[in-house]
Structure formats: structure tokens, C-alpha cells
Motif scaffolding. Structure first.
Motif, short mmCIF file in Angstrom:
data_model
loop_
_atom_site.label_atom_id
_atom_site.label_comp_id
_atom_site.label_asym_id
_atom_site.label_seq_id
_atom_site.Cartn_x
_atom_site.Cartn_y
_atom_site.Cartn_z
N LEU A 23 2.82 0.18 -3.37
CA LEU A 23 2.62 1.61 -3.61
C LEU A 23 3.92 2.38 -3.45
N GLY A 24 3.90 3.62 -3.90
CA GLY A 24 5.04 4.52 -3.80
C GLY A 24 4.90 5.57 -4.89
N LEU A 25 5.72 6.60 -4.82
CA LEU A 25 5.67 7.65 -5.84
C LEU A 25 6.09 7.10 -7.19
N ASP A 26 5.73 7.84 -8.24
CA ASP A 26 6.17 7.48 -9.57
C ASP A 26 7.70 7.45 -9.63
N ASN A 27 8.22 6.54 -10.40
CA ASN A 27 9.67 6.37 -10.60
C ASN A 27 10.41 5.85 -9.37
N ALA A 28 9.69 5.30 -8.41
CA ALA A 28 10.35 4.75 -7.22
C ALA A 28 10.91 3.36 -7.49
N PHE A 89 3.47 -2.93 0.68
CA PHE A 89 4.85 -2.65 0.27
C PHE A 89 4.87 -1.19 -0.17
N TYR A 90 5.75 -0.41 0.43
CA TYR A 90 5.88 0.99 0.04
C TYR A 90 7.31 1.20 -0.45
N VAL A 91 7.44 1.61 -1.70
CA VAL A 91 8.76 1.74 -2.33
C VAL A 91 9.17 3.19 -2.35
N ILE A 92 10.40 3.44 -1.92
CA ILE A 92 10.97 4.79 -1.88
C ILE A 92 12.22 4.82 -2.75
N ASP A 93 12.32 5.84 -3.59
CA ASP A 93 13.53 6.06 -4.38
C ASP A 93 14.56 6.70 -3.44
N SER A 94 15.49 5.91 -2.98
CA SER A 94 16.48 6.38 -1.99
C SER A 94 17.43 7.43 -2.55
N ALA A 95 17.50 7.54 -3.86
CA ALA A 95 18.42 8.50 -4.47
C ALA A 95 17.75 9.83 -4.78
N ASP A 96 16.44 9.91 -4.65
CA ASP A 96 15.71 11.15 -4.98
C ASP A 96 15.36 11.90 -3.71
N ARG A 97 16.36 12.51 -3.11
CA ARG A 97 16.20 13.20 -1.83
C ARG A 97 15.22 14.36 -1.91
N LYS A 98 15.07 14.95 -3.08
CA LYS A 98 14.15 16.08 -3.25
C LYS A 98 12.69 15.66 -3.01
N GLY A 118 -3.57 -1.39 10.95
CA GLY A 118 -2.88 -2.57 11.45
C GLY A 118 -2.17 -3.40 10.40
N VAL A 119 -2.28 -3.03 9.13
CA VAL A 119 -1.63 -3.80 8.06
C VAL A 119 -0.11 -3.63 8.17
N PRO A 120 0.63 -4.73 8.19
CA PRO A 120 2.10 -4.64 8.24
C PRO A 120 2.64 -3.87 7.02
N VAL A 121 3.72 -3.14 7.24
CA VAL A 121 4.31 -2.34 6.17
C VAL A 121 5.76 -2.74 5.97
N LEU A 122 6.08 -3.05 4.74
CA LEU A 122 7.47 -3.28 4.33
C LEU A 122 7.85 -2.14 3.41
N LEU A 123 8.78 -1.32 3.88
CA LEU A 123 9.27 -0.21 3.08
C LEU A 123 10.54 -0.65 2.37
N PHE A 124 10.55 -0.54 1.07
CA PHE A 124 11.74 -0.85 0.30
C PHE A 124 12.47 0.45 0.01
N ALA A 125 13.66 0.62 0.59
CA ALA A 125 14.52 1.76 0.30
C ALA A 125 15.29 1.39 -0.97
N ASN A 126 14.66 1.65 -2.11
CA ASN A 126 15.13 1.18 -3.40
C ASN A 126 16.27 2.04 -3.96
N LYS A 127 16.88 1.51 -4.98
CA LYS A 127 17.95 2.16 -5.75
C LYS A 127 19.24 2.33 -4.94
N VAL A 173 8.55 -10.59 5.40
CA VAL A 173 7.10 -10.71 5.25
C VAL A 173 6.63 -12.10 5.68
N CYS A 174 7.28 -13.12 5.17
CA CYS A 174 6.86 -14.49 5.47
C CYS A 174 6.98 -14.82 6.96
#
Length: 182
Positions: A23-28, A89-98, A118-127, A173-174
Motif C-alpha cells: 500500500l501507499g499513496l498514488d505515484n509512490a 509493505f507501505y511505500v512512500i515517495d521520498s521526493a514528494d515532501r508536499k 501486530g502485522v509487521p510493517v516494512l516502509l519503503f522510502a522510495n525514489k 522481512v525474511c
């Protein structure tokens, strides 16, 4: 080293299957990340209008990754996919500070969901390949991740486009799936 090689090395139990919600916002960069994990071409990506599912299998591992669109009108439907999630998995567009505040609000709402308790979360600071990208540590601080006590989590700097950092996230994750408690 590819995803399949990592999984072979970290395999702990035969026939282990993981349901991963992406998951994550559009264009992440969620779909680009999914295609990178599946070793597919990432040159032509279109916005996800519904969802994509990819399964990656290797010597006893089966990863079922559900990539759900992140447009505002689709986000209310995310909850239809929460059940039986092993890792978020939560994806964040690291370049879209707005949009950091918006992505933080969406993440906070997800973490309050009972089916994701309790579900483990892996945040991907993408871009991270972009010059304007915020470092993962800045994003973690801005989202107050250090206050998350009800689950294991990790933030991974990455570029889904180049693949840099993606497999490091999968290694996390593994290694941590044995700690996950339902």
C-alpha cells in the motif's frame, strides 16, 4: 543477489507462504516495486486502477503480493484486503515532501485497523535515486515511527526503479517473519 537467492538462503520452514499487502499513496512506486520484486521490466508502468497480484515462488517460499491502487477514491477499499496479511509493505515517495502529511495520516489509519493488529510493517522510502528525496531517517522521524510499539517495523531506503535497497527490505522481512505473532 536477487530476491530468489535471498529467499533460498533465509528459508526457515518448508512451504512457507506469506501474504504481503503493498500500500501507499498514488505515484509512490508500488507497482514499480512489485515488478522489481518479480524481476520484470519497469520501463512502462501505468497507475493501478484496482489491484495487481504477483506470486513469487522459490524452494518452499511463496510470496503472494497484493498491490492495491493508492488513488484517494480507492483507499477506502484497502480494508477489503487486510485479512490474513502477514506483512504490510507501505511505500512512500521520498521526493514528494508536499504529501508527507497525507501519507502519514494514511499510515496512521492503517496501523489502527484491527485486522492489521501486530502485522509487521516494512516502509519503503522510495525514489532515493532522485536528488530531492528525503532520507529514510528523516521520514521515520517525521512519521514518529519510533513511537510504534505494537509491531516490528523497518524503514528501508530504496529506488524501485533501479532496484537499490529493495532486496535489503526483503532480507529484513525474511529474517523477521519468525518473530511475527498473529
Amino acid at each position: 543477489m536477487g530476491l530468489l537467492s535471498i529467499l533460498r538462503k533465509l528459508k526457515s520452514t518448508p512451504d512457507q507462504e506469506m501474504r504481503i499487502l503493498l500500500l501507499g499513496l498514488d505515484n509512490a512506486g508500488k507497482t514499480t516495486l512489485l515488478k522489481t520484486l518479480a524481476s520484470e521490466d519497469v520501463t512502462h508502468i501505468t497507475p493501478t486502477q484496482g489491484f495487481n497480484i504477483k506470486s513469487v515462488q522459490s524452494q518452499g517460499f511463496k510470496l503472494n503480493v497484493w498491490d492495491i491502487g493508492g488513488q484517494r477514491k480507492i483507499r477506502p477499499y484497502w480494508r477489503n484486503y487486510f485479512e490474513n496479511t502477514d506483512v504490510l509493505f507501505y511505500v512512500i515517495d521520498s521526493a514528494d515532501r508536499k504529501r508527507f502529511e497525507e501519507t502519514g495520516q494514511e499510515l496512521a489509519e492503517l496501523l489502527e485497523e484491527e485486522k492489521l493488529d501486530g502485522v509487521p510493517v516494512l516502509l519503503f522510502a522510495n525514489k532515493q535515486d532522485l536528488l530531492t528525496a528525503a532520507p529514510a531517517s528523516e521520514i521515520a522521524e517525521g512519521l514518529n515511527l519510533h513511537t510504534m510499539r505494537d509491531r516490528i517495523w523497518h524503514i528501508q531506503a530504496c529506488s524501485a526503479l533501479t532496484g537499490e535497497g529493495v532486496h535489503d527490505g526483503m532480507t529484513w522481512v525474511c529474517k523477521n517473519m519468525t518473530r511475527k505473532k498473529k
